[in-house]
Design a protein around this motif. Structure first.
Motif, PDB file in Angstrom:
ATOM      1  N   ASN A  16       4.521  -0.048  -7.275  1.00  0.00           N
ATOM      2  CA  ASN A  16       4.083  -0.113  -6.231  1.00  0.00           C
ATOM      3  C   ASN A  16       3.070   0.610  -5.196  1.00  0.00           C
ATOM      4  OD1 ASN A  16       4.734  -2.762  -5.006  1.00  0.00           O
ATOM      5  ND2 ASN A  16       6.017  -2.224  -3.451  1.00  0.00           N
ATOM      6  N   ILE A  17       3.225   1.846  -5.583  1.00  0.00           N
ATOM      7  CA  ILE A  17       2.180   2.685  -4.957  1.00  0.00           C
ATOM      8  C   ILE A  17       0.714   2.509  -5.363  1.00  0.00           C
ATOM      9  CG2 ILE A  17       1.351   5.276  -5.065  1.00  0.00           C
ATOM     10  CD1 ILE A  17       4.568   6.036  -4.974  1.00  0.00           C
ATOM     11  N   VAL A  18       0.861   2.326  -6.901  1.00  0.00           N
ATOM     12  CA  VAL A  18      -0.838   1.899  -7.150  1.00  0.00           C
ATOM     13  C   VAL A  18      -0.987   0.642  -6.729  1.00  0.00           C
ATOM     14  CG1 VAL A  18      -1.775   1.494  -9.245  1.00  0.00           C
ATOM     15  CG2 VAL A  18      -0.349   3.360  -9.264  1.00  0.00           C
ATOM     16  N   TYR A  19      -0.378  -0.381  -6.758  1.00  0.00           N
ATOM     17  CA  TYR A  19      -0.471  -1.701  -6.256  1.00  0.00           C
ATOM     18  C   TYR A  19      -1.014  -1.624  -4.899  1.00  0.00           C
ATOM     19  CZ  TYR A  19       0.123  -5.817  -3.679  1.00  0.00           C
ATOM     20  OH  TYR A  19       0.152  -7.138  -2.756  1.00  0.00           O
ATOM     21  N   VAL A  20      -0.251  -1.086  -3.883  1.00  0.00           N
ATOM     22  CA  VAL A  20      -0.619  -1.176  -2.414  1.00  0.00           C
ATOM     23  C   VAL A  20      -1.893  -0.060  -2.266  1.00  0.00           C
ATOM     24  CG1 VAL A  20       0.021  -0.599  -0.116  1.00  0.00           C
ATOM     25  CG2 VAL A  20       1.636  -1.481  -1.721  1.00  0.00           C
ATOM     26  N   SER A  21      -1.956   0.869  -3.013  1.00  0.00           N
ATOM     27  CA  SER A  21      -3.386   1.786  -2.812  1.00  0.00           C
ATOM     28  C   SER A  21      -4.580   1.079  -3.436  1.00  0.00           C
ATOM     29  CB  SER A  21      -3.262   2.859  -3.746  1.00  0.00           C
ATOM     30  OG  SER A  21      -2.318   3.644  -3.146  1.00  0.00           O
ATOM     31  N   PHE A  22      -4.431  -0.072  -4.248  1.00  0.00           N
ATOM     32  CA  PHE A  22      -5.647  -0.987  -4.781  1.00  0.00           C
ATOM     33  C   PHE A  22      -5.887  -1.744  -3.497  1.00  0.00           C
ATOM     34  CE2 PHE A  22      -6.606  -0.775  -9.544  1.00  0.00           C
ATOM     35  CZ  PHE A  22      -6.430   0.500  -9.622  1.00  0.00           C
ATOM     36  N   PHE A  23      -4.887  -2.338  -3.304  1.00  0.00           N
ATOM     37  CA  PHE A  23      -4.963  -3.339  -2.300  1.00  0.00           C
ATOM     38  C   PHE A  23      -5.604  -2.892  -1.012  1.00  0.00           C
ATOM     39  CE2 PHE A  23      -2.911  -5.136   1.962  1.00  0.00           C
ATOM     40  CZ  PHE A  23      -3.394  -6.522   1.683  1.00  0.00           C
ATOM     41  N   THR A  24      -5.220  -1.556  -0.413  1.00  0.00           N
ATOM     42  CA  THR A  24      -5.805  -1.035   0.568  1.00  0.00           C
ATOM     43  C   THR A  24      -7.346  -0.755   0.405  1.00  0.00           C
ATOM     44  OG1 THR A  24      -3.867   0.226   1.286  1.00  0.00           O
ATOM     45  CG2 THR A  24      -5.822   0.984   2.071  1.00  0.00           C
ATOM     46  N   ILE A  25      -7.781  -0.316  -0.813  1.00  0.00           N
ATOM     47  CA  ILE A  25      -9.132   0.038  -1.237  1.00  0.00           C
ATOM     48  C   ILE A  25      -9.846  -1.320  -1.245  1.00  0.00           C
ATOM     49  CG2 ILE A  25     -10.551   0.913  -2.927  1.00  0.00           C
ATOM     50  CD1 ILE A  25      -8.987   3.191  -1.211  1.00  0.00           C
ATOM     51  N   ARG A  26      -9.568  -2.260  -1.741  1.00  0.00           N
ATOM     52  CA  ARG A  26      -9.927  -3.649  -1.908  1.00  0.00           C
ATOM     53  C   ARG A  26     -10.156  -4.375  -0.560  1.00  0.00           C
ATOM     54  NH1 ARG A  26      -8.026  -8.699  -1.019  1.00  0.00           N
ATOM     55  NH2 ARG A  26      -6.022  -8.057  -1.173  1.00  0.00           N
ATOM     56  N   MET A  27      -9.384  -3.979   0.488  1.00  0.00           N
ATOM     57  CA  MET A  27      -9.659  -4.694   1.693  1.00  0.00           C
ATOM     58  C   MET A  27     -10.627  -4.122   2.430  1.00  0.00           C
ATOM     59  SD  MET A  27      -7.676  -6.962   2.174  1.00  0.00           S
ATOM     60  CE  MET A  27      -7.795  -7.317   4.331  1.00  0.00           C
ATOM     61  N   ILE A  28     -10.874  -2.405   2.338  1.00  0.00           N
ATOM     62  CA  ILE A  28     -11.738  -1.838   2.908  1.00  0.00           C
ATOM     63  C   ILE A  28     -13.122  -2.135   2.212  1.00  0.00           C
ATOM     64  CG2 ILE A  28     -12.714   0.697   3.037  1.00  0.00           C
ATOM     65  CD1 ILE A  28      -9.553   1.282   3.339  1.00  0.00           C
ATOM     66  N   LEU A  29     -13.261  -2.136   0.916  1.00  0.00           N
ATOM     67  CA  LEU A  29     -14.343  -2.614   0.382  1.00  0.00           C
ATOM     68  C   LEU A  29     -14.850  -3.997   0.820  1.00  0.00           C
ATOM     69  CD1 LEU A  29     -13.799  -1.369  -3.234  1.00  0.00           C
ATOM     70  CD2 LEU A  29     -15.353  -0.553  -1.716  1.00  0.00           C
ATOM     71  N   THR A  30     -13.752  -5.188   1.108  1.00  0.00           N
ATOM     72  CA  THR A  30     -14.094  -6.132   1.525  1.00  0.00           C
ATOM     73  C   THR A  30     -14.723  -6.279   2.815  1.00  0.00           C
ATOM     74  OG1 THR A  30     -12.525  -7.285   0.272  1.00  0.00           O
ATOM     75  CG2 THR A  30     -13.111  -8.577   2.067  1.00  0.00           C
ATOM     76  N   LEU A  31     -13.942  -5.396   3.818  1.00  0.00           N
ATOM     77  CA  LEU A  31     -14.932  -5.372   5.141  1.00  0.00           C
ATOM     78  C   LEU A  31     -15.902  -4.630   5.253  1.00  0.00           C
ATOM     79  CD1 LEU A  31     -11.466  -4.064   6.995  1.00  0.00           C
ATOM     80  CD2 LEU A  31     -12.698  -6.315   7.171  1.00  0.00           C
TER      81      LEU A  31
END
Length: 175
Positions: A16-31
């Motif tokens: 879950n640490i890895v998943y949410v870290s990826f999620f955060t980075i993906r959202m920032i890249l999208t923005l």
């Protein structure tokens, strides 16, 4: 290996640490408009998510797995934010207001490589020198420290610009 409760908790936590870290980075890249990189990261993100959630759902009778999932999620938010801080993607516009009208602050900043636009402005207590400075987010703290060293009483505020057009900076900005 997955029969050991401690190992299971550690795996769920880490996933879950890895998943949410990826999620955060993906959202920032999208923005930031990095669509293709964000889409590529989302492939790994969803695989990690499904594996982690599957482990928890297969063992719903084990409350420690659910707790590990929730704690991992929270820790992942913190880790993702730290990664984003280190990446420091994008640019920021820093506005500086100073009472030092003749101190040469704009030229000092230009000599250090910053693009500075300055003008005289009117404040509550008289004239002020207003500066607008575009810099990369990686250089933002250095700019703050430089301004504070040159004028400890300067008012500094920043915001993230959405688009660029014209000016000498545009040539060096990668899209």
């Amino acid at each position: 290996m997955l029969d050991n409760a401690f190992v299971m908790v550690c795996i769920i936590l880490l996933i879950n640490i890895v998943y949410v870290s990826f999620f955060t980075i993906r959202m920032i890249l999208t923005l930031k408009g990095q669509r293709y990189l964000a889409a590529f990261i989302s492939i790994f993100e969803v695989i990690i998510y499904i594996v982690g959630l599957g482990l928890v759902l297969d063992n719903l009778n084990e409350i420690q797995n659910l707790i590990a999932y929730a704690v991992g999620y929270g820790a992942g938010v913190l880790v993702g934010m730290k990664i984003e801080e280190k990446l420091a993607l994008g640019y920021t516009t820093v506005n500086v207001i100073t009472t030092d009208l003749a101190g040469g602050l704009p030229n000092e900043l230009r000599n250090k490589g910053y693009g500075v636009t300055n003008w005289l402005a009117e404040g509550r207590e008289g004239q002020r020198l207003m500066m607008e400075i575009l810099t990369s987010r990686k250089s933002e703290m250095n700019l703050y420290n430089t301004v504070k060293d040159l004028d400890p009483k300067a008012f500094i505020i920043s915001h993230e610009p959405k688009a660029f057009h014209g000016g000498f900076w545009v040539k060096g900005i990668r899209r």
